[in-house]
Structures are given as C-alpha cells and as structure tokens.
Design a protein around this motif. Sequence first.
Motif, PDB file in Angstrom:
ATOM      1  N   LEU A   1       0.625  -1.191   0.133  1.00  0.00           N
ATOM      2  CA  LEU A   1       0.069  -0.336  -0.198  1.00  0.00           C
ATOM      3  C   LEU A   1       0.765   1.449  -0.100  1.00  0.00           C
ATOM      4  CD1 LEU A   1      -2.842  -1.259   2.420  1.00  0.00           C
ATOM      5  CD2 LEU A   1      -2.822  -1.122  -0.108  1.00  0.00           C
ATOM      6  N   ASP A   2       2.168   1.231   0.789  1.00  0.00           N
ATOM      7  CA  ASP A   2       3.107   2.129   0.699  1.00  0.00           C
ATOM      8  C   ASP A   2       3.779   2.484  -0.656  1.00  0.00           C
ATOM      9  OD1 ASP A   2       2.430   3.376   3.121  1.00  0.00           O
ATOM     10  OD2 ASP A   2       4.252   2.361   4.247  1.00  0.00           O
ATOM     11  N   ALA A   3       3.806   1.519  -1.561  1.00  0.00           N
ATOM     12  CA  ALA A   3       4.470   1.488  -2.795  1.00  0.00           C
ATOM     13  C   ALA A   3       3.463   2.423  -3.686  1.00  0.00           C
ATOM     14  CB  ALA A   3       5.050   0.253  -3.125  1.00  0.00           C
ATOM     15  N   ASP A   4       4.683   2.843  -4.916  1.00  0.00           N
ATOM     16  CA  ASP A   4       4.196   3.637  -5.544  1.00  0.00           C
ATOM     17  C   ASP A   4       3.843   2.774  -7.378  1.00  0.00           C
ATOM     18  OD1 ASP A   4       2.716   5.637  -7.292  1.00  0.00           O
ATOM     19  OD2 ASP A   4       4.896   6.923  -8.289  1.00  0.00           O
ATOM     20  N   LEU A   5       2.691   1.716  -7.002  1.00  0.00           N
ATOM     21  CA  LEU A   5       2.487   0.551  -8.225  1.00  0.00           C
ATOM     22  C   LEU A   5       1.144   1.440  -9.076  1.00  0.00           C
ATOM     23  CD1 LEU A   5       1.404  -2.631  -5.933  1.00  0.00           C
ATOM     24  CD2 LEU A   5       4.234  -1.758  -7.002  1.00  0.00           C
ATOM     25  N   PRO A   6       1.244   0.352 -10.211  1.00  0.00           N
ATOM     26  CA  PRO A   6       0.836   1.249 -11.317  1.00  0.00           C
ATOM     27  C   PRO A   6      -0.360   0.659 -11.381  1.00  0.00           C
ATOM     28  CG  PRO A   6       2.438  -0.390 -12.344  1.00  0.00           C
ATOM     29  CD  PRO A   6       3.140  -0.653 -10.861  1.00  0.00           C
ATOM     30  N   GLY A   7      -1.183   0.125 -10.274  1.00  0.00           N
ATOM     31  CA  GLY A   7      -2.834   0.157 -10.063  1.00  0.00           C
ATOM     32  C   GLY A   7      -3.034  -0.207  -7.924  1.00  0.00           C
ATOM     33  N   ARG A   8      -4.835  -0.171  -8.525  1.00  0.00           N
ATOM     34  CA  ARG A   8      -5.703   0.140  -7.646  1.00  0.00           C
ATOM     35  C   ARG A   8      -5.590  -1.022  -6.375  1.00  0.00           C
ATOM     36  NH1 ARG A   8     -10.761   0.700  -6.384  1.00  0.00           N
ATOM     37  NH2 ARG A   8     -11.143   0.102  -8.635  1.00  0.00           N
ATOM     38  N   CYS A   9      -5.567  -0.926  -5.121  1.00  0.00           N
ATOM     39  CA  CYS A   9      -5.937  -1.885  -3.877  1.00  0.00           C
ATOM     40  C   CYS A   9      -6.989  -1.457  -4.542  1.00  0.00           C
ATOM     41  CB  CYS A   9      -5.156  -1.812  -2.957  1.00  0.00           C
ATOM     42  SG  CYS A   9      -5.299  -3.336  -2.344  1.00  0.00           S
TER      43      CYS A   9
ATOM     44  N   VAL B   1       9.156 -15.455  -9.299  1.00  0.00           N
ATOM     45  CA  VAL B   1       9.482 -13.980 -10.243  1.00  0.00           C
ATOM     46  C   VAL B   1      11.017 -14.156  -9.725  1.00  0.00           C
ATOM     47  CG1 VAL B   1       8.402 -11.910  -9.934  1.00  0.00           C
ATOM     48  CG2 VAL B   1       6.548 -13.779  -9.546  1.00  0.00           C
ATOM     49  N   ILE B   2      10.668 -13.790  -8.348  1.00  0.00           N
ATOM     50  CA  ILE B   2      11.846 -12.878  -7.527  1.00  0.00           C
ATOM     51  C   ILE B   2      12.313 -13.247  -6.475  1.00  0.00           C
ATOM     52  CG2 ILE B   2      10.649 -10.750  -6.808  1.00  0.00           C
ATOM     53  CD1 ILE B   2      12.765  -9.241  -7.502  1.00  0.00           C
ATOM     54  N   GLN B   3      13.719 -13.284  -5.967  1.00  0.00           N
ATOM     55  CA  GLN B   3      13.644 -14.071  -4.863  1.00  0.00           C
ATOM     56  C   GLN B   3      14.936 -12.910  -4.508  1.00  0.00           C
ATOM     57  OE1 GLN B   3      15.251 -17.785  -5.870  1.00  0.00           O
ATOM     58  NE2 GLN B   3      13.707 -19.028  -4.130  1.00  0.00           N
ATOM     59  N   ALA B   4      15.267 -13.105  -2.815  1.00  0.00           N
ATOM     60  CA  ALA B   4      16.377 -12.249  -2.422  1.00  0.00           C
ATOM     61  C   ALA B   4      16.819 -13.232  -1.004  1.00  0.00           C
ATOM     62  CB  ALA B   4      15.716 -11.308  -1.487  1.00  0.00           C
ATOM     63  N   ALA B   5      17.855 -13.025  -0.946  1.00  0.00           N
ATOM     64  CA  ALA B   5      18.820 -14.000  -0.184  1.00  0.00           C
ATOM     65  C   ALA B   5      19.277 -13.167   1.515  1.00  0.00           C
ATOM     66  CB  ALA B   5      19.944 -14.609  -0.677  1.00  0.00           C
TER      67      ALA B   5
ATOM     68  N   TYR C   1       8.339  -8.014  -2.981  1.00  0.00           N
ATOM     69  CA  TYR C   1       7.047  -7.409  -3.484  1.00  0.00           C
ATOM     70  C   TYR C   1       6.501  -6.690  -4.265  1.00  0.00           C
ATOM     71  CZ  TYR C   1       3.487 -11.406  -2.536  1.00  0.00           C
ATOM     72  OH  TYR C   1       2.026 -12.099  -2.890  1.00  0.00           O
ATOM     73  N   PRO C   2       6.924  -5.343  -3.457  1.00  0.00           N
ATOM     74  CA  PRO C   2       6.143  -4.060  -4.961  1.00  0.00           C
ATOM     75  C   PRO C   2       6.960  -4.347  -5.792  1.00  0.00           C
ATOM     76  CG  PRO C   2       6.831  -3.692  -2.354  1.00  0.00           C
ATOM     77  CD  PRO C   2       7.390  -4.929  -2.132  1.00  0.00           C
ATOM     78  N   LEU C   3       8.366  -4.919  -6.536  1.00  0.00           N
ATOM     79  CA  LEU C   3       8.862  -5.000  -7.269  1.00  0.00           C
ATOM     80  C   LEU C   3       7.659  -6.413  -8.127  1.00  0.00           C
ATOM     81  CD1 LEU C   3      12.702  -5.651  -6.561  1.00  0.00           C
ATOM     82  CD2 LEU C   3      11.368  -3.910  -8.393  1.00  0.00           C
ATOM     83  N   ALA C   4       7.998  -6.922  -7.415  1.00  0.00           N
ATOM     84  CA  ALA C   4       7.279  -8.056  -8.263  1.00  0.00           C
ATOM     85  C   ALA C   4       5.347  -8.023  -8.626  1.00  0.00           C
ATOM     86  CB  ALA C   4       6.787  -9.550  -7.700  1.00  0.00           C
ATOM     87  N   VAL C   5       4.945  -7.135  -7.389  1.00  0.00           N
ATOM     88  CA  VAL C   5       3.632  -6.705  -8.183  1.00  0.00           C
ATOM     89  C   VAL C   5       3.281  -5.973  -9.034  1.00  0.00           C
ATOM     90  CG1 VAL C   5       1.382  -5.705  -7.144  1.00  0.00           C
ATOM     91  CG2 VAL C   5       2.557  -7.761  -5.961  1.00  0.00           C
ATOM     92  N   ARG C   6       4.908  -4.886  -8.654  1.00  0.00           N
ATOM     93  CA  ARG C   6       4.927  -3.936 -10.336  1.00  0.00           C
ATOM     94  C   ARG C   6       4.546  -4.457 -11.366  1.00  0.00           C
ATOM     95  NH1 ARG C   6       8.981  -0.438  -7.868  1.00  0.00           N
ATOM     96  NH2 ARG C   6       6.654   1.064  -6.656  1.00  0.00           N
TER      97      ARG C   6
END
Length: 211
Positions: A19-27, A146-150, A174-179
């Motif tokens: 919700l804090d991320a600037d995503l190209p979509g609406r929750c 989609v993506i992993q972080a170690a 998570y915000p990256l993947a959703v974006r």
Amino acid sequence: MKKFVILISGRGSNMRSLLDADLPGRCAAVISNRPDAAGLDFAKARGVPVAVVDHKAYPSRTEFDAALATEIDKHAPDLVVLAGFMRVLCDDFVRRFDGRMLNIHPSLLPAFPGLDTHAKAIGLGVRLHGCTVHFVTASLDSGPIVIQAAVPVWPDDTPARLAARVLEQEHVIYPLAVRWFLAGRLRIENGRVLLEGEMPAQASLCVPAAQ
Ligand code: GRF
C-alpha cells in the motif's frame, strides 16, 4: 487502471509495503480470514475497502474457498496477492486464479516450504536464507518463481532475528514483483517466469562457514 486485492491473516506488514509503494494499479480491497487481523486497521486508515471471510464460519475448506472467491470476484481484480495469508487453498480456487495470484514465502524455495522456515534454516546450518515471490499453483509453496532475495544466516542467529532480516527483504521484493505483474511484464513459459524489459541490478551474496 489495473486492480489487485490483498489477502492477509495477521500483522500485514507485506500488505503495508504494497500500500506504501507507488504501484501502477489500485488496491481494490484487503480481505482477511481472521476478523482480528491487525493489518485490517491499517488498510481502513488508508481508505482501502476491507472485508472478512472468517474461515471458522464455514464447515469445510471448500465452502470457505467458495465464499472467499465470491468476495474476491466482487472486485474483479487483475491480480490476487497473498500476503501472510495462512490458509491452504483448494485446487479449484487456485485454478480459478491461475496465472494471476502471487504469494510470498519466507525461504529460498524450493528449500523449506511450509511453516517455521527460519528455525529450519538455522537448524540445518544453511548460510543463506531468504524469501521468494512466486505464482501460486496447486502444490504448497511451489509455482513459478518471480524473484528471490537472499540474506546471510549468522552463527548466533535466533529464528526471530533471522525472520526480521528476511522480512526487510520481503518488503523490497514483493512491491517489485507486483509492479512487474501490473505493468504486464511477467510471462510464464514452461513453468518459468520471464521478465520483459529492463532487468534490475542483480545482487550476489556468498556467506562462508563460521571460523
Ligand atoms: C511473512 O513472513 C510472509 O512471507 C509469510 O507470512 C509472513 C506474513 O507477515 N507468508 P506479514 O503479515 O506480511 O507481516
């Protein structure tokens, strides 16, 4: 504009990072299976519609899943985001949202599916642990990655300290993947996720055994 719904069961820190991320979509909604999920208050304060589908009110998993699907469908989302949603979903439900449902899991999948991932990682003495965003398929904590972080696992780690280190990365990936999904940049081919367009910088991390 694309729409997504977020499913939570508790604290909702990943929901908050979305919700804090600037995503190209609406929750369009945050939906919880627990009426007391702390994350609901944050969503409400943000003006995001919230709903509860209490799993305890349904005699079977199938009936709960059907009610949950009905609630989700009211919002006609392009994407369903599981963010600390602690219910195993039936095959029919997973099929209904095939290719448009993401989950975040606190381990480097396929290592440590299921619960208590941090304690398991420490117990087995792995040097790297982390988190994974993946498309949801019928088998638990699997599905195209989609993506992993170690993150490193230090010799004196406790599950709580390790969990906090991993969670920090969850809030990044998570915000990256959703974006990427909302921007139409993810494609699944032969069970693997392809990212179209520019790749982010790759980080690599090696952690040696303790001296
Ligand atoms: C996170 O570690 C997530 O990976 C896992 O459950 C936890 C949920 O935390 N699936 P939060 O509710 O997002 O704070």
